[in-house]
Design a protein around this motif. Structure first.
Motif, PDB file in Angstrom:
ATOM      1  N   GLN A  26     -17.999   3.881 -25.412  1.00 42.54           N
ATOM      2  CA  GLN A  26     -16.569   3.554 -25.465  1.00 42.54           C
ATOM      3  C   GLN A  26     -15.763   4.537 -24.612  1.00 42.54           C
ATOM      4  N   TYR A  27     -16.068   5.824 -24.747  1.00 40.21           N
ATOM      5  CA  TYR A  27     -15.346   6.830 -23.960  1.00 40.21           C
ATOM      6  C   TYR A  27     -15.582   6.637 -22.473  1.00 40.21           C
ATOM      7  N   ASP A  28     -16.785   6.186 -22.102  1.00 41.00           N
ATOM      8  CA  ASP A  28     -17.073   5.884 -20.698  1.00 41.00           C
ATOM      9  C   ASP A  28     -16.209   4.718 -20.231  1.00 41.00           C
ATOM     10  N   ARG A  29     -16.131   3.660 -21.040  1.00 40.61           N
ATOM     11  CA  ARG A  29     -15.310   2.498 -20.685  1.00 40.61           C
ATOM     12  C   ARG A  29     -13.836   2.884 -20.541  1.00 40.61           C
ATOM     13  N   LEU A  30     -13.369   3.802 -21.396  1.00 44.79           N
ATOM     14  CA  LEU A  30     -11.966   4.238 -21.356  1.00 44.79           C
ATOM     15  C   LEU A  30     -11.698   5.265 -20.258  1.00 44.79           C
ATOM     16  N   GLY A  31     -12.761   5.789 -19.654  1.00 45.76           N
ATOM     17  CA  GLY A  31     -12.602   6.771 -18.587  1.00 45.76           C
ATOM     18  C   GLY A  31     -12.390   8.196 -19.078  1.00 45.76           C
ATOM     19  N   LEU A  32     -12.660   8.455 -20.359  1.00 41.75           N
ATOM     20  CA  LEU A  32     -12.498   9.811 -20.883  1.00 41.75           C
ATOM     21  C   LEU A  32     -13.610  10.731 -20.401  1.00 41.75           C
ATOM     22  N   VAL A  33     -14.809  10.193 -20.289  1.00 40.33           N
ATOM     23  CA  VAL A  33     -15.961  10.909 -19.746  1.00 40.33           C
ATOM     24  C   VAL A  33     -16.676   9.925 -18.830  1.00 40.33           C
ATOM     25  N   SER A  34     -17.017  10.368 -17.642  1.00 38.81           N
ATOM     26  CA  SER A  34     -17.670   9.481 -16.675  1.00 38.81           C
ATOM     27  C   SER A  34     -19.033  10.039 -16.295  1.00 38.81           C
ATOM     28  N   PRO A  35     -20.072   9.658 -17.046  1.00 40.28           N
ATOM     29  CA  PRO A  35     -21.408  10.156 -16.715  1.00 40.28           C
ATOM     30  C   PRO A  35     -21.913   9.532 -15.420  1.00 40.28           C
ATOM     31  N   LYS A  36     -22.865  10.209 -14.803  1.00 43.32           N
ATOM     32  CA  LYS A  36     -23.514   9.657 -13.601  1.00 43.32           C
ATOM     33  C   LYS A  36     -24.451   8.549 -14.045  1.00 43.32           C
ATOM     34  N   ARG A  37     -24.863   7.723 -13.110  1.00 39.17           N
ATOM     35  CA  ARG A  37     -25.789   6.621 -13.402  1.00 39.17           C
ATOM     36  C   ARG A  37     -27.070   6.804 -12.608  1.00 39.17           C
ATOM     37  N   THR A  38     -28.167   6.420 -13.230  1.00 37.44           N
ATOM     38  CA  THR A  38     -29.451   6.420 -12.525  1.00 37.44           C
ATOM     39  C   THR A  38     -29.530   5.147 -11.695  1.00 37.44           C
ATOM     40  N   SER A  39     -30.586   5.021 -10.915  1.00 37.51           N
ATOM     41  CA  SER A  39     -30.756   3.798 -10.116  1.00 37.51           C
ATOM     42  C   SER A  39     -30.911   2.579 -11.022  1.00 37.51           C
ATOM     43  N   GLY A  40     -31.387   2.791 -12.251  1.00 36.96           N
ATOM     44  CA  GLY A  40     -31.518   1.701 -13.221  1.00 36.96           C
ATOM     45  C   GLY A  40     -30.248   1.477 -14.029  1.00 36.96           C
ATOM     46  N   LYS A  41     -29.167   2.136 -13.675  1.00 37.91           N
ATOM     47  CA  LYS A  41     -27.833   2.005 -14.285  1.00 37.91           C
ATOM     48  C   LYS A  41     -27.702   2.642 -15.666  1.00 37.91           C
ATOM     49  N   SER A  42     -28.675   3.456 -16.089  1.00 31.36           N
ATOM     50  CA  SER A  42     -28.503   4.131 -17.372  1.00 31.36           C
ATOM     51  C   SER A  42     -27.670   5.398 -17.168  1.00 31.36           C
ATOM     52  N   ARG A  43     -26.963   5.771 -18.208  1.00 32.60           N
ATOM     53  CA  ARG A  43     -26.061   6.913 -18.134  1.00 32.60           C
ATOM     54  C   ARG A  43     -26.837   8.222 -18.211  1.00 32.60           C
ATOM     55  N   ARG A  44     -26.363   9.219 -17.445  1.00 34.35           N
ATOM     56  CA  ARG A  44     -26.907  10.570 -17.518  1.00 34.35           C
ATOM     57  C   ARG A  44     -25.724  11.535 -17.623  1.00 34.35           C
ATOM     58  N   TYR A  45     -25.732  12.320 -18.676  1.00 37.27           N
ATOM     59  CA  TYR A  45     -24.639  13.241 -18.970  1.00 37.27           C
ATOM     60  C   TYR A  45     -25.010  14.668 -18.573  1.00 37.27           C
ATOM     61  N   SER A  46     -24.015  15.402 -18.107  1.00 33.60           N
ATOM     62  CA  SER A  46     -24.209  16.814 -17.771  1.00 33.60           C
ATOM     63  C   SER A  46     -23.764  17.673 -18.957  1.00 33.60           C
ATOM     64  N   MET A  47     -24.038  18.956 -18.882  1.00 32.82           N
ATOM     65  CA  MET A  47     -23.578  19.869 -19.930  1.00 32.82           C
ATOM     66  C   MET A  47     -22.049  19.900 -19.947  1.00 32.82           C
ATOM     67  N   ARG A  48     -21.433  19.785 -18.781  1.00 34.62           N
ATOM     68  CA  ARG A  48     -19.970  19.733 -18.705  1.00 34.62           C
ATOM     69  C   ARG A  48     -19.453  18.497 -19.443  1.00 34.62           C
ATOM     70  N   ASP A  49     -20.137  17.362 -19.299  1.00 39.10           N
ATOM     71  CA  ASP A  49     -19.756  16.145 -20.018  1.00 39.10           C
ATOM     72  C   ASP A  49     -19.854  16.358 -21.529  1.00 39.10           C
ATOM     73  N   VAL A  50     -20.923  17.027 -21.970  1.00 37.00           N
ATOM     74  CA  VAL A  50     -21.118  17.280 -23.405  1.00 37.00           C
ATOM     75  C   VAL A  50     -19.996  18.167 -23.938  1.00 37.00           C
ATOM     76  N   VAL A  51     -19.630  19.193 -23.184  1.00 34.79           N
ATOM     77  CA  VAL A  51     -18.518  20.071 -23.590  1.00 34.79           C
ATOM     78  C   VAL A  51     -17.230  19.267 -23.684  1.00 34.79           C
ATOM     79  N   GLN A  52     -17.010  18.372 -22.728  1.00 34.15           N
ATOM     80  CA  GLN A  52     -15.818  17.534 -22.745  1.00 34.15           C
ATOM     81  C   GLN A  52     -15.839  16.582 -23.945  1.00 34.15           C
ATOM     82  N   LEU A  53     -17.003  16.042 -24.274  1.00 38.33           N
ATOM     83  CA  LEU A  53     -17.126  15.176 -25.443  1.00 38.33           C
ATOM     84  C   LEU A  53     -16.794  15.942 -26.723  1.00 38.33           C
ATOM     85  N   ARG A  54     -17.231  17.180 -26.804  1.00 38.49           N
ATOM     86  CA  ARG A  54     -16.900  18.003 -27.975  1.00 38.49           C
ATOM     87  C   ARG A  54     -15.397  18.249 -28.055  1.00 38.49           C
TER      88      ARG A  54
END
Length: 138
Positions: A26-54
């Motif tokens: 949901q947060y990805d859809r709203l643009g609050l956190v934008s994880p990178k995508r793999t070639s298979g379109k699955s989300r990959r989060y960074s440590m910075r993303d995790v801190v932002q989610l917290r």
């Protein structure tokens, strides 16, 4: 480890952030956190993303709406960008002062745009009104 490296799958990032994976989607859809995508379109989060989610979780727990959270994150990101720009300009100024001591280095216009000046060069002024009144001698 690079804090911006996209290494965590959604399940791991959700666990690290203390959230449900659907919340991260949901947060990805709203643009609050934008994880990178793999070639298979699955989300990959960074440590910075995790801190932002917290941070999003903490703000939400304090009663801040999702729109309010989005605006806070936007402003925090802008402050970070501006701080980096100030740091760059301070470095450039220090270099100029070492290379050309005592000379004007740059000027800024009313919009904040910075322009470099050569030694002895003056800025052009547009639409300024100068009021001058001679001193009365008595």
């Amino acid at each position: 480890m690079d804090p911006t490296a996209p290494v965590f799958a959604i399940a791991v990032a959700a666990e690290l952030a203390g959230m449900h994976p659907q919340t991260l989607r949901q947060y990805d859809r709203l643009g609050l956190v934008s994880p990178k995508r793999t070639s298979g379109k699955s989300r990959r989060y960074s440590m910075r993303d995790v801190v932002q989610l917290r941070e999003i979780g903490a703000l939400g727990a304090e009663g801040v709406s999702l729109e309010g959270i989005r605006r806070i994150l936007e402003l925090e990101n802008r402050v970070t960008e501006l701080a980096q720009r100030v740091h760059e300009l301070e470095g450039a100024l220090a270099d100029e002062l070492l290379n050309r001591p005592g000379r004007r280095v740059f000027a800024a216009d009313e919009t904040g745009r910075v322009e470099s000046l050569r030694a002895g060069e003056r800025t052009r002024r547009h639409n300024q009104l100068v009021v001058w009144r001679p001193l009365e001698r008595g």
